[in-house]
Motif scaffolding. Sequence first.
Motif, PDB file in Angstrom:
ATOM      1  N   ALA A   1       8.237 -34.841   1.719  1.00 36.20           N
ATOM      2  CA  ALA A   1       8.885 -33.544   1.561  1.00 36.20           C
ATOM      3  C   ALA A   1      10.251 -33.739   0.910  1.00 36.20           C
ATOM      4  CB  ALA A   1       9.043 -32.878   2.926  1.00 36.20           C
ATOM      5  N   VAL A   2      10.763 -32.687   0.321  1.00 42.01           N
ATOM      6  CA  VAL A   2      12.072 -32.742  -0.329  1.00 42.01           C
ATOM      7  C   VAL A   2      13.126 -33.307   0.628  1.00 42.01           C
ATOM      8  CG1 VAL A   2      13.908 -31.363  -1.368  1.00 42.01           C
ATOM      9  CG2 VAL A   2      11.529 -30.853  -1.895  1.00 42.01           C
ATOM     10  N   ALA A   3      13.122 -32.835   1.854  1.00 37.54           N
ATOM     11  CA  ALA A   3      14.122 -33.276   2.838  1.00 37.54           C
ATOM     12  C   ALA A   3      13.960 -34.743   3.226  1.00 37.54           C
ATOM     13  CB  ALA A   3      14.046 -32.398   4.078  1.00 37.54           C
ATOM     14  N   ASP A   4      12.785 -35.296   2.980  1.00 39.20           N
ATOM     15  CA  ASP A   4      12.498 -36.666   3.412  1.00 39.20           C
ATOM     16  C   ASP A   4      12.494 -37.681   2.278  1.00 39.20           C
ATOM     17  OD1 ASP A   4      12.189 -35.764   6.046  1.00 39.20           O
ATOM     18  OD2 ASP A   4      10.086 -35.277   5.689  1.00 39.20           O
TER      19      ASP A   4
ATOM     20  N   LYS B   1      21.246 -38.624   3.132  1.00 37.74           N
ATOM     21  CA  LYS B   1      20.097 -37.919   3.714  1.00 37.74           C
ATOM     22  C   LYS B   1      20.196 -37.959   5.232  1.00 37.74           C
ATOM     23  CE  LYS B   1      17.192 -36.762   1.214  1.00 37.74           C
ATOM     24  NZ  LYS B   1      17.042 -35.502   0.527  1.00 37.74           N
ATOM     25  N   ASN B   2      19.461 -37.061   5.893  1.00 36.22           N
ATOM     26  CA  ASN B   2      19.452 -37.054   7.363  1.00 36.22           C
ATOM     27  C   ASN B   2      18.969 -38.387   7.918  1.00 36.22           C
ATOM     28  OD1 ASN B   2      20.389 -34.435   7.565  1.00 36.22           O
ATOM     29  ND2 ASN B   2      18.342 -33.554   7.550  1.00 36.22           N
ATOM     30  N   GLN B   3      18.014 -39.025   7.223  1.00 36.69           N
ATOM     31  CA  GLN B   3      17.425 -40.256   7.740  1.00 36.69           C
ATOM     32  C   GLN B   3      18.201 -41.506   7.356  1.00 36.69           C
ATOM     33  OE1 GLN B   3      16.142 -38.363   5.316  1.00 36.69           O
ATOM     34  NE2 GLN B   3      15.058 -39.567   3.793  1.00 36.69           N
ATOM     35  N   GLY B   4      19.275 -41.359   6.592  1.00 35.50           N
ATOM     36  CA  GLY B   4      20.043 -42.548   6.262  1.00 35.50           C
ATOM     37  C   GLY B   4      21.024 -42.336   5.128  1.00 35.50           C
ATOM     38  N   ARG B   5      21.823 -43.337   4.893  1.00 39.63           N
ATOM     39  CA  ARG B   5      22.814 -43.310   3.830  1.00 39.63           C
ATOM     40  C   ARG B   5      23.285 -44.733   3.552  1.00 39.63           C
ATOM     41  NH1 ARG B   5      28.370 -40.936   4.487  1.00 39.63           N
ATOM     42  NH2 ARG B   5      28.529 -42.301   2.713  1.00 39.63           N
ATOM     43  N   VAL B   6      24.016 -44.890   2.476  1.00 33.98           N
ATOM     44  CA  VAL B   6      24.657 -46.164   2.177  1.00 33.98           C
ATOM     45  C   VAL B   6      26.161 -45.972   2.361  1.00 33.98           C
ATOM     46  CG1 VAL B   6      22.822 -46.953   0.628  1.00 33.98           C
ATOM     47  CG2 VAL B   6      24.738 -45.622  -0.299  1.00 33.98           C
TER      48      VAL B   6
END
Length: 164
Positions: free
Chosen positions: A20-23, A119-124
């Motif tokens: 999905a776009v959000a994922d 993103k909600n699931q992660g970042r750098v």
Amino acid sequence: MSRLVIVLPLTPLEVGESFAVADWPLHITVLPPFLTSAEPADVAAAIEEAAAGQTALAATVGPDALFGRRHNIPVSLVDDSPALTALHRALKEAMRQFAAAPEEPAFTGVGFRAHVTVKNQGRVHEGDVLTLTQIAVVDMAPRAAASGRTVLATLDLPAPRPTD
């Protein structure tokens, strides 16, 4: 007609994988979305030719910024990298032949600003060193599409050869 985007995922993707776009998995967009009626196999072959000899890339994460028309999309910029910029230019030229609208921003944009969207699931984070080992072509199906975004092709980038 498809709307494709070419990315360097932080974690390799599999052909046929959808999300999905959000994922969206974390990635650097190396060529923004463009319209095409080309077959994915033709696009993949052109990418393979344009990236011939390209090895995995190392990129360092820079400061955070806000992107988007409303400047409300948090991203982490990637420090300038001649190798990343050269890959962007090579792919832009290779894909121009497939563009349904060569005047769209993917081919005429004023600048390439490599970044990773938070993103909600992660970042750098600033100072992280990214090892980019794959180029992926993703179909940007409309946001409402049940299938979400789908990986159409991938090209693995080999490790750089050790220097003597």
